[in-house]
Motif scaffolding. Structure first.
Motif, mmCIF file in Angstrom:
data_model
loop_
_atom_site.group_PDB
_atom_site.id
_atom_site.type_symbol
_atom_site.label_atom_id
_atom_site.label_comp_id
_atom_site.label_asym_id
_atom_site.label_seq_id
_atom_site.Cartn_x
_atom_site.Cartn_y
_atom_site.Cartn_z
ATOM 1 N N LEU A 1 50.246 46.505 28.315
ATOM 2 C CA LEU A 1 49.357 47.657 28.266
ATOM 3 C C LEU A 1 49.121 48.299 29.624
ATOM 4 O O LEU A 1 48.729 49.449 29.707
ATOM 5 C CB LEU A 1 48.006 47.250 27.663
ATOM 6 N N THR B 1 47.968 52.792 32.488
ATOM 7 C CA THR B 1 47.476 52.004 31.363
ATOM 8 C C THR B 1 47.592 52.818 30.095
ATOM 9 O O THR B 1 47.518 54.050 30.117
ATOM 10 C CB THR B 1 46.010 51.567 31.576
ATOM 11 N N THR B 2 47.800 52.126 28.972
ATOM 12 C CA THR B 2 47.831 52.775 27.664
ATOM 13 C C THR B 2 46.565 52.498 26.871
ATOM 14 O O THR B 2 46.493 52.806 25.685
ATOM 15 C CB THR B 2 49.043 52.279 26.847
ATOM 16 N N SER B 3 45.562 51.897 27.506
ATOM 17 C CA SER B 3 44.353 51.494 26.787
ATOM 18 C C SER B 3 43.110 52.096 27.428
ATOM 19 O O SER B 3 42.962 52.095 28.655
ATOM 20 C CB SER B 3 44.231 49.960 26.793
ATOM 21 N N SER C 1 40.221 50.764 26.315
ATOM 22 C CA SER C 1 39.258 49.721 25.978
ATOM 23 C C SER C 1 38.704 49.003 27.202
ATOM 24 O O SER C 1 37.601 48.461 27.165
ATOM 25 C CB SER C 1 39.913 48.690 25.042
ATOM 26 N N GLY D 1 41.119 54.104 32.405
ATOM 27 C CA GLY D 1 40.761 53.317 31.237
ATOM 28 C C GLY D 1 39.335 53.603 30.817
ATOM 29 O O GLY D 1 38.891 54.757 30.747
#
Length: 581
Positions: free
Chosen positions: A494, A550-552, A554, A455
């Protein structure tokens, strides 16, 4: 959930359908989902199926018209009123779907490199922003160690499609193969080549450049030179442990209708060991909402029925057409490779689409009300590539004796550190991104634990983990997998953390249909434990899988794994319920 996955290039899904069917039921009706005309479209791909009965379910994720390969997800267990979240990845090796920009300087040769996730490429979609080429040649090439894919050897046969010409009317360009025509090795690098099929005319694909959605494991090449962008493209493969025995390999033709009928059939020759599912497109002059009953027979429509009867309902495509599918669990319909079978579908009446000429299937014949049709049905048939595991007792277990078999399941042995260290006895795997492996004092009681982290900390989305195989097992004896995990942000749409096992013992493909994944939820930094039902291996080994992702970008996200076990167990008494795993 079916959610966006920026690490593989897609951030939203559109016009996807999911069917859910309980394994072993004689008259189970799969649930359906779709977006009827009056309903608002939701791009997040979240589907909810309430009030499911206890049991072991199989899902099929299908998109009708746009040549994305269906994905089969077996071994989804629902027990005691549980709320279960299942993270589903479509069968994509690569996906970039943006159409906002393109290279203004056209070229005659384009490549997109990617890392294979499956054993065979079965679908590719491309889209051009402008072209002087009338017909596009699409082929797959294997990395031979040279820096440019121009000289990489071709894998399988190429496909040629009409482009649309110029830049006034350009649409998606689809090509497809059945399983085994374009073989690939998971983890190896390949390139999809786009070229003029008739000469050296220039063209330009849509592209994506300089965003968080760019593909981490490849890039585009223009006339043999690497670029800093990726091409608009979809690449699908056999990455879920199933094969496409009978597939559509030509664009849809809405004029190819068979005529009205109540009973529809398609014979096929088995390439796998059990039926995984099928999808079928049909028309109706009244409504897209139709139901059908499906049976599988040996040889022909009058042959012996094998496996359970299944029911299905259609999902919306247009007011007068629908998409129909049925998933099967491993072992529900056992097949012998090379033998002929017949899929029979009975309804109150509908009009099925026929396959274009290029999709002719030499190993089978289509029927309407018992009469032979001139072409095959517009459908895909999927089969499990490996044999199903044994039938074993399941339910509440009362264990009399345990014999630990896993190496370093307690995660205490091995050199510690935050630079790629992992516990002894385990092997890394990575599906996407570049997570960092840590091994320090993160455990349940201040002891050591394995951590996957990514991330914001290293600006990467990821999907990766650890795996270990235990050999020397006896298919007649009983085993159990246990494990614990914790995450800093909790498990959500997410971020995910999962424990899995594979009764075939394979360690090459985390997305194989033989792997049963258990997503473990929980609050932030709360340890969550899980125990499997009683298990028996299909041969001499069981593999244990740990997975996080994770797809984030942020937030920094990590998952810790500790106290994982694979034990041979002796039960105090035989449980009263049987399920197939």
């Amino acid at each position: 959930m079916v959610d966006g996955y920026p690490g593989l290039g897609y951030v939203e899904l559109y016009e996807y359908n999911v069917w859910v069917c309980r394994q072993g039921d004689e008259t189970a009706l799969p649930f359906r989902t779709g977006a009827p005309p009056e309903a608002a479209i939701r791009y997040n791909g979240f589907f909810q199926f309430p009030k499911l009965a206890d049991g072991n379910y199989t899902l099929i994720l299908a998109q009708p018209l746009f040549f994305a390969r269906s994905r089969i997800i077996p071994h989804v267990a629902i027990e005691n009123g549980q709320w279960v979240q299942q993270h589903i990845e479509p069968a994509f090796d690569y996906s970039m779907g943006r159409t906002e920009e393109w290279d203004p300087e056209w070229a005659s040769l384009w490549h997109q490199t990617f890392v294979a996730r499956g054993k065979s490429i079965t679908r590719i979609k491309a889209r051009l922003a402008g072209t002087a080429a009338r017909n596009l040649r699409i082929s797959v090439h294997a990395d031979d160690g040279t820096p440019s894919p121009v000289t990489w050897p071709q894998v399988g046969n190429a496909k040629v499609r009409y482009t649309g010409e110029g830049n006034t009317y350009l649409t998606d360009i689809f090509v497809a193969w059945t399983s085994g025509e374009v073989p690939t090795t998971p983890g190896n690098r390949y390139a999809v080549r786009l070229s003029d099929a008739e000469g050296n005319a220039d063209f330009t694909p849509f592209r994506i450049q300089g965003t968080a959605e760019n593909y981490d494991s490849g890039t585009a090449f223009k006339n043999g030179v690497a670029t800093d962008f990726d091409l608009h493209m979809l690449i699908c493969s056999d990455s879920d442990g199933t094969v496409v025995t009978k597939g559509i390999v030509e664009d849809f033709n809405g004029n190819l209708l068979a005529g009205w009928g109540n009973e529809w059939g398609q014979s096929f020759t088995a390439g796998g060991h059990s039926l995984a599912g099928f999808d079928l497109w049909f028309a109706h002059d009244q409504s897209w909402q139709q139901e059908a009953v499906v049976t599988i027979h040996r040889e022909d429509r009058l042959g012996e029925q094998i496996g359970p009867t299944k029911g299905t309902k259609s999902a919306y495509q247009t007011p007068g057409s629908g998409w129909m599918a049925v998933p099967y669990g491993p072992g529900e319909v056992v097949l012998e490779p090379g033998e002929r079978y017949y899929l029979k579908l009975q309804s109150a009446g509908m009009n099925c689409y026929l396959a274009p000429a290029a999709s002719e299937y030499a190993e089978g014949i289509a029927y309407r009300d018992g009469a032979v049709l001139p072409r095959d049905l517009y459908m895909n048939i999927y089969e499990y590539d490996e044999q199903a595991a044994s039938v074993v007792p399941s339910g509440p277990l009362s264990v009399w004796e345990r014999t630990p078999l896993l190496i370093n399941g307690a995660m205490e042995e091995g050199a510690t550190g935050t630079g790629g260290q992992i516990p002894d006895g385990w092997i890394q795997f990575r599906l996407s991104g570049s997570p960092t492996y840590w091994f320090e004092q993160y455990g349940m009681a201040g002891t050591k634990a394995a951590r996957l982290i990514g991330g914001a900390i290293n600006d990467t989305v990821f999907d990766a983990g650890l795996v270990q195989r235990v050999d020397g097992l006896n298919p007649e004896r009983t085993y159990q997998v246990r494990g614990h995990l914790a995450s800093n942000l909790g498990i959500s749409l997410l971020h995910w953390g999962m424990i899995g096992y594979d009764l075939s013992g394979q360690t090459a493909n985390p997305n194989a249909a033989t792997v049963r994944w258990i997503p473990l939820g929980g609050l932030s930094e709360e340890w969550k434990g899980w125990e499997s039902p009683a298990l028996r291996p299909s041969a001499s080994g069981i593999s244990v899988w740990l997975r996080a992702g994770t797809t984030s970008r942020s937030h920094t996200f990590f998952v810790d794994f500790d106290e994982v076990a694979l034990d041979e167990i002796v039960l105090e008494e035989t449980p009263s319920r049987l399920e197939l795993y």
